[in-house]
Structures are given as C-alpha cells and as structure tokens.
Motif scaffolding. Structure first.
Motif, PDB file in Angstrom:
ATOM      1  N   ALA A  70       0.833  -1.206   0.000  1.00 33.12           N
ATOM      2  CA  ALA A  70       0.000   0.000   0.000  1.00 33.12           C
ATOM      3  C   ALA A  70       0.867   1.256   0.000  1.00 33.12           C
ATOM      4  O   ALA A  70       0.616   2.202  -0.763  1.00 33.12           O
ATOM      5  CB  ALA A  70      -0.931   0.002   1.209  1.00 33.12           C
ATOM      6  N   GLU A 111       2.216   1.765  -3.429  1.00 32.91           N
ATOM      7  CA  GLU A 111       1.228   2.286  -4.370  1.00 32.91           C
ATOM      8  C   GLU A 111       0.989   3.780  -4.157  1.00 32.91           C
ATOM      9  O   GLU A 111       0.691   4.509  -5.106  1.00 32.91           O
ATOM     10  CB  GLU A 111      -0.084   1.511  -4.238  1.00 32.91           C
ATOM     11  CG  GLU A 111      -0.011   0.060  -4.678  1.00 32.91           C
ATOM     12  CD  GLU A 111       0.171  -0.098  -6.178  1.00 32.91           C
ATOM     13  OE1 GLU A 111      -0.208   0.827  -6.930  1.00 32.91           O
ATOM     14  OE2 GLU A 111       0.688  -1.156  -6.601  1.00 32.91           O
ATOM     15  N   ASP A 121      -5.762   5.847   3.038  1.00 31.26           N
ATOM     16  CA  ASP A 121      -6.792   6.296   2.095  1.00 31.26           C
ATOM     17  C   ASP A 121      -7.357   7.647   2.505  1.00 31.26           C
ATOM     18  O   ASP A 121      -7.542   8.532   1.660  1.00 31.26           O
ATOM     19  CB  ASP A 121      -7.914   5.263   2.019  1.00 31.26           C
ATOM     20  CG  ASP A 121      -9.010   5.701   1.069  1.00 31.26           C
ATOM     21  OD1 ASP A 121      -8.760   5.739  -0.150  1.00 31.26           O
ATOM     22  OD2 ASP A 121     -10.110   6.039   1.544  1.00 31.26           O
ATOM     23  N   ARG A 135      -6.106   6.210  -9.379  1.00 31.51           N
ATOM     24  CA  ARG A 135      -5.192   5.186  -8.863  1.00 31.51           C
ATOM     25  C   ARG A 135      -5.411   4.927  -7.374  1.00 31.51           C
ATOM     26  O   ARG A 135      -4.636   4.211  -6.741  1.00 31.51           O
ATOM     27  CB  ARG A 135      -3.735   5.602  -9.105  1.00 31.51           C
ATOM     28  CG  ARG A 135      -3.357   5.683 -10.571  1.00 31.51           C
ATOM     29  CD  ARG A 135      -1.858   5.944 -10.749  1.00 31.51           C
ATOM     30  NE  ARG A 135      -1.469   7.246 -10.221  1.00 31.51           N
ATOM     31  CZ  ARG A 135      -0.722   7.420  -9.139  1.00 31.51           C
ATOM     32  NH1 ARG A 135      -0.292   6.370  -8.441  1.00 31.51           N
ATOM     33  NH2 ARG A 135      -0.398   8.627  -8.720  1.00 31.51           N
ATOM     34  N   MET A 160      -6.543   3.350  -4.009  1.00 28.82           N
ATOM     35  CA  MET A 160      -6.675   1.939  -3.660  1.00 28.82           C
ATOM     36  C   MET A 160      -8.013   1.601  -3.002  1.00 28.82           C
ATOM     37  O   MET A 160      -8.340   0.428  -2.844  1.00 28.82           O
ATOM     38  CB  MET A 160      -5.542   1.524  -2.720  1.00 28.82           C
ATOM     39  CG  MET A 160      -4.178   1.466  -3.367  1.00 28.82           C
ATOM     40  SD  MET A 160      -4.000   0.056  -4.509  1.00 28.82           S
ATOM     41  CE  MET A 160      -4.127   0.885  -6.093  1.00 28.82           C
ATOM     42  N   THR A 162      -7.265  -2.515  -6.290  1.00 24.50           N
ATOM     43  CA  THR A 162      -7.652  -1.924  -5.014  1.00 24.50           C
ATOM     44  C   THR A 162      -6.894  -2.622  -3.884  1.00 24.50           C
ATOM     45  O   THR A 162      -6.090  -3.535  -4.110  1.00 24.50           O
ATOM     46  CB  THR A 162      -9.163  -2.077  -4.762  1.00 24.50           C
ATOM     47  OG1 THR A 162      -9.456  -3.484  -4.610  1.00 24.50           O
ATOM     48  CG2 THR A 162      -9.995  -1.491  -5.895  1.00 24.50           C
ATOM     49  N   TYR A 163      -7.213  -2.204  -2.674  1.00 26.12           N
ATOM     50  CA  TYR A 163      -6.654  -2.881  -1.508  1.00 26.12           C
ATOM     51  C   TYR A 163      -6.956  -4.378  -1.510  1.00 26.12           C
ATOM     52  O   TYR A 163      -6.197  -5.175  -0.940  1.00 26.12           O
ATOM     53  CB  TYR A 163      -7.235  -2.273  -0.231  1.00 26.12           C
ATOM     54  CG  TYR A 163      -6.600  -0.992   0.241  1.00 26.12           C
ATOM     55  CD1 TYR A 163      -5.231  -0.753   0.109  1.00 26.12           C
ATOM     56  CD2 TYR A 163      -7.365  -0.021   0.883  1.00 26.12           C
ATOM     57  CE1 TYR A 163      -4.659   0.414   0.574  1.00 26.12           C
ATOM     58  CE2 TYR A 163      -6.804   1.155   1.365  1.00 26.12           C
ATOM     59  CZ  TYR A 163      -5.446   1.364   1.202  1.00 26.12           C
ATOM     60  OH  TYR A 163      -4.877   2.517   1.679  1.00 26.12           O
ATOM     61  N   LEU A 171      -4.149  -6.058  -3.258  1.00 25.24           N
ATOM     62  CA  LEU A 171      -2.920  -5.994  -2.470  1.00 25.24           C
ATOM     63  C   LEU A 171      -2.963  -6.966  -1.302  1.00 25.24           C
ATOM     64  O   LEU A 171      -1.959  -7.620  -0.989  1.00 25.24           O
ATOM     65  CB  LEU A 171      -2.688  -4.568  -1.953  1.00 25.24           C
ATOM     66  CG  LEU A 171      -2.566  -3.455  -2.989  1.00 25.24           C
ATOM     67  CD1 LEU A 171      -2.149  -2.153  -2.295  1.00 25.24           C
ATOM     68  CD2 LEU A 171      -1.598  -3.808  -4.093  1.00 25.24           C
TER      69      LEU A 171
END
Length: 230
Positions: free
Chosen positions: A19, A22, A72, A82, A84, A168-169, A172
């Motif tokens: 995360a 990203e 977030d 972009r 997440m 998205t998360y 990940l």
C-alpha cells in the motif's frame, strides 16, 4: 517520516508495504520479532502484532486494516483513479469485504499457520513455541489454500481485478498473503490459471519489487518467485 515496524514474512506487513508503495510513500523499516514480546513495541501496540506505522508527532497506527484506512483518508484523494479504495460506498464495501477475507480468514486458515510453522518457529525458542514445524498444521493449511485459490480464480475470471475494474486494496491484500507462502513454494499455481494470471499482473507492479528482492538466509525461494512471467 514514516517508520514501519514489520516482519518481512508477516503477510499483514507485506500488505501495508504494498500500500505504501502504491501511494509512493517511503518508509524506514524496523524488523519486529513479535514472539520476543518487546516492551517498547507492546507499548505501541498492546496486541503485540505487526505491522505498526509511526509518523513524526503522531500516535502509533496499529494493524493492517487501520493503516490502510488511514492512508486512504490521508492520501487517497490525491491518487484520483489510482486510489486503492473506491470513492463510492457500494464498491468500498466490496473492497473491505475482500480485505477482511484475506487479512482475517485467509490468514487464519492458510498464511498464518504456514508462515508460523515454516518461518517464525525457526527463530523461536522452545519456551516461545519454536521447534520443528507441525506437519498436521501445514497439511491443513495447504488443503485450505486450494479452495481459497479457486475463489481467487473465480473472482479473476468474472472481474478485471478482484473487487472490480481496477486494482484496489483487495488485490494488495490477496497478493501479500500469497507472496509470503509463494516464497515457501506452497501455492499450487497449476490448479487455477486465472488466479495465476491475476497474480502475475499484481506482482509485476513496481510496489512489489522490494518484496521480491528480499531473501531469508537458509531458506531460498523457488525460481518462479521473482520471475514476473512464472
């Protein structure tokens, strides 16, 4: 300055590192061996689990899900398409559902037992629960992995990414847990081509490179671990 207390094979720590990657955020990594029950670490997170994120002048932020929400809320809007975590509520619910699936259910049934038995116990004393890995525990975890892999494959066949049209998360989280046990050679990729193709796409992202370049002395990864094309 961000400091992340983590362990290289903790799947939740890997999720947060992905995360951060990203979001383009650098962090200082501090290895925490949770079985040592370090008092300073327990003061930051009484649960005694990794990861814990520290920012200058801020209280500790413990736990993968809490850190993900913080990132977030703090940086998400800057990423626009972009981001997440989706901006609308229904899609956010689905991402959170899948995050929980992998960070809770998958961890309890698969990645947690395998990492504990095959990695952590190598460094734990007998008093801490170390010793030879339990073949029964590993057999059960590998059996559970098969239905999880099939579920990932179903999601990958019916959606562009696990929770929808873009990463998205959820992606990940799934990839973080899989990467930890893929290092150990425990993922039967031949059983689901869709899951394998999805994982190749995720592990090819720049945020994944630091994870793929880390090695554990005395326990080398299989050749395909760092191969972006398997």
């Amino acid at each position: 300055m961000i400091t992340l207390f983590h362990h290289a094979f903790c799947p939740h720590s890997r999720f947060v590192r992905l995360a951060l990657g990203e979001y383009g955020l650098e962090s200082e990594l501090v290895e925490e061996r949770i079985w040592d029950r370090d008092e300073a670490f327990l003061a930051m997170n009484p649960a005694g689990t990794t990861p814990v994120m520290m920012l200058d002048g801020e209280p500790p932020i413990p736990g993968a899900a809490i850190i993900a929400e913080y990132l977030d809320e703090t940086y998400g809007a800057q990423l626009r398409d972009r981001r997440m975590m989706p901006s609308n509520s229904p899609d956010r619910v689905e991402v959170r559902r899948l995050m929980s699936w992998f960070n809770d259910k998958f961890y309890d049934e698969v990645s947690g037992p395998l990492v504990t038995e095959r990695v952590y116990k190598r460094f734990m004393s007998a008093e801490q629960g170390g010793g030879a890995p339990s073949t029964d525990v590993m057999r059960a975890a590998r059996s559970n992995l098969r239905y999880h892999l099939a579920y990932i494959g179903w999601l990958a066949r019916t959606r562009n990414f696990l929770a929808g049209d873009r990463p998205t998360y959820a992606d990940l989280a799934a990839a973080a847990h899989l990467s930890a046990i893929d290092y150990l050679g425990d993922v039967p990729w031949s059983e689901d081509d869709a899951a394998k193709a999805w994982y190749v796409r995720i592990k090819s992202r720049p945020s994944f490179r630091p994870l793929l370049n880390e090695w554990l002395a005395g326990l080398p990864a299989p050749a395909h671990y760092i191969d972006l094309d398997f």
